[in-house]
Design a protein around this motif. Structure first.
Motif, short mmCIF file in Angstrom:
data_model
loop_
_atom_site.label_atom_id
_atom_site.label_comp_id
_atom_site.label_asym_id
_atom_site.label_seq_id
_atom_site.Cartn_x
_atom_site.Cartn_y
_atom_site.Cartn_z
N GLY A 234 32.31 34.50 92.28
CA GLY A 234 33.19 35.49 92.90
C GLY A 234 32.48 36.64 93.61
N ALA A 235 31.73 37.46 93.01
CA ALA A 235 31.50 37.66 91.60
C ALA A 235 31.74 39.15 91.32
CB ALA A 235 30.03 37.32 91.28
N HIS A 236 32.41 39.44 90.24
CA HIS A 236 32.53 40.84 89.86
C HIS A 236 32.55 40.96 88.35
CE1 HIS A 236 36.59 39.59 89.28
NE2 HIS A 236 37.20 40.72 89.46
N TRP A 237 32.38 42.18 87.88
CA TRP A 237 32.37 42.42 86.44
C TRP A 237 33.81 42.58 85.97
CZ3 TRP A 237 34.20 45.54 82.70
CH2 TRP A 237 33.57 45.52 81.45
N ARG A 238 34.25 41.67 85.15
CA ARG A 238 35.58 41.81 84.53
C ARG A 238 35.51 41.12 83.19
NH1 ARG A 238 39.48 39.03 83.57
NH2 ARG A 238 38.80 37.27 84.84
N SER A 239 35.44 41.90 82.14
CA SER A 239 35.18 41.31 80.83
C SER A 239 36.34 40.43 80.39
CB SER A 239 34.95 42.38 79.78
OG SER A 239 34.63 41.74 78.56
N MET A 240 35.99 39.23 79.91
CA MET A 240 37.02 38.29 79.45
C MET A 240 36.83 37.98 77.98
SD MET A 240 36.95 35.63 82.64
CE MET A 240 35.19 35.30 82.52
N CYS A 241 35.91 38.72 77.30
CA CYS A 241 35.61 38.28 75.94
C CYS A 241 36.66 38.78 74.94
CB CYS A 241 34.21 38.73 75.54
SG CYS A 241 34.01 40.48 75.43
N ASP A 242 36.72 38.12 73.79
CA ASP A 242 37.70 38.46 72.77
C ASP A 242 37.43 39.85 72.21
OD1 ASP A 242 38.92 36.06 73.05
OD2 ASP A 242 37.83 35.07 71.42
#
Length: 378
Positions: free
Chosen positions: A60-68
């Motif tokens: 994409g790229a961008h920072w977007r946290s997807m973690c639990d």
């Protein structure tokens, strides 16, 4: 960044396998921390037509946290990376820019009504904002780094070489082949770092069957009036996004198809991506165009399409693998083997955190070696 107490003249020789964002970041960090690093890879950022499993150039790229919310390790990785990208964005050569981000959710990602996501504490200018989309009632805005891979990957490689790092263009069939020194005079490789992403499934000495590919497809369009990144995240796992690049191009996506590795662009997918984005974000069409115009059947002609890309994210059951083991080369030489792969779609946003963790684990493993008698018990 932690410094290590190696003797002045003898920097331990490190071979990093893989030149995606993880290999490049890890190699640069090690090179800047008193190691002598060579990257060994069969694809580098300068390739004109990278293969789909060389995923980094297609991100994409961008920072977007997807973690639990309860994944302490992943939260640490994403936090370190966010802070590092804020620093990198100060360098106009880096290909990293700070932009406004808006995330829409059709569920509360924390699992608790009224609670803000964990990263609200990490990011700059976090706000909960009124949603403009009935399907996605929850919306947040914040500042985030947006990365242009073609610039950023070359920037990392340039920084690495400037710091004295070396590269070798060769394909390995076994992880310990990285210890075979290709150079003018023979020197023992002390540390091997495996950053081969999905190829860890096939690399001898690793053969990690938990690694699998998740297919992604994007459409790159010219839309220089877009300056924010927008993401829609569904409980069903579907994620759609609009990511502007610094050159007036915008990446629209995407798809998440686990265990799929069809390399050809799907026209149906492209149409689905464009329809969904126009429906949720009409601003993507020429400024001032009407909704009726947007709904017309000949959708593709409304866009200035630059490219359509297919890439395979290096996913792994159980998440990213960052760990160190002691091994032996074909000639019986002791070697530290570190692993840093399996980032899935979170490569860029956790890259600096997993690289720092890899460095820490290597330094710890070296101390263990120093404390052991010379003979290694098998």
């Amino acid at each position: 960044m932690t410094k290590h107490s190696h003797h002045k003249h003898e920097k331990p020789l490190v071979a990093v396998i893989g030149a995606g964002v993880i290999g490049l970041t890890t190699a640069l960090l090690l090179q800047c921390n008193h190691y002598d690093v060579t990257i060994i890879a069969d694809e580098f950022p300068w390739e004109e037509k990278p293969r789909p499993d060389y995923a980094s150039p297609k991100a994409g790229a961008h920072w977007r946290s997807m973690c639990d919310e309860d994944d302490k390790r992943a939260k640490g990785y994403d936090t370190v990376s966010y802070r590092t990208f804020l620093e990198l964005a100060k360098d106009p050569e880096s290909g990293v820019k700070i932009r406004d981000a808006i995330d829409y959710f059709d569920f509360n990602p924390t699992g608790h009504e009224g609670r803000d996501p964990w990263w609200s504490e990490i990011v700059d200018d976090f706000k909960k904002i009124p949603s403009t989309n009935a399907q996605f009632p929850l919306a947040y805005s914040y500042k985030t780094p947006v990365i242009t891979p073609s610039i950023y990957l070359r920037f990392l490689l340039h920084q690495f070489k400037e710091a004295g790092g070396h590269v070798q263009h060769r394909k390995l069939s076994h992880v310990t082949e990285a210890a075979l020194w290709v150079g003018t005079k023979p020197r023992p490789v002390k540390i091997i770092v495996n950053c081969t992403g999905f190829q860890s499934r096939h690399l001898g000495g690793v053969k990690d069957l938990r690694s699998f590919q998740t297919r992604g497809q994007t459409v790159v369009v010219r839309a220089s009036w877009i300056h924010e990144t927008v993401t829609w995240i569904s409980k069903s796992g579907s994620i759609m996004y609009v990511i502007p690049r610094s050159n007036g191009e915008v990446v629209l996506g995407g798809s998440h198809e686990a265990y799929q590795n069809n390399e050809s662009v799907s026209g149906t997918k492209t149409t689905h991506i464009l329809k969904t984005v126009v429906d949720r974000y009409p601003k993507i069409l020429t400024p001032g165009s009407s909704a009726a115009f947007a709904a017309s059947p000949d959708l593709l002609s409304k866009f200035d399409i630059v490219d359509q890309k297919v890439g395979f994210r290096p996913s792994r059951l159980g998440g990213v693998r960052v760990e160190v083991e002691h091994g032996r080369t074909g000639t019986g030489q002791h070697v530290i083997i570190a692993h840093n792969y399996g980032h899935g779609g979170a490569g860029y946003q956790s890259s600096w955190g997993t690289a720092q963790d890899t460095l820490d684990l290597i330094q710890k493993a070296e101390m263990d070696v120093d404390e052991q008698p010379v003979e290694f018990a098998r």
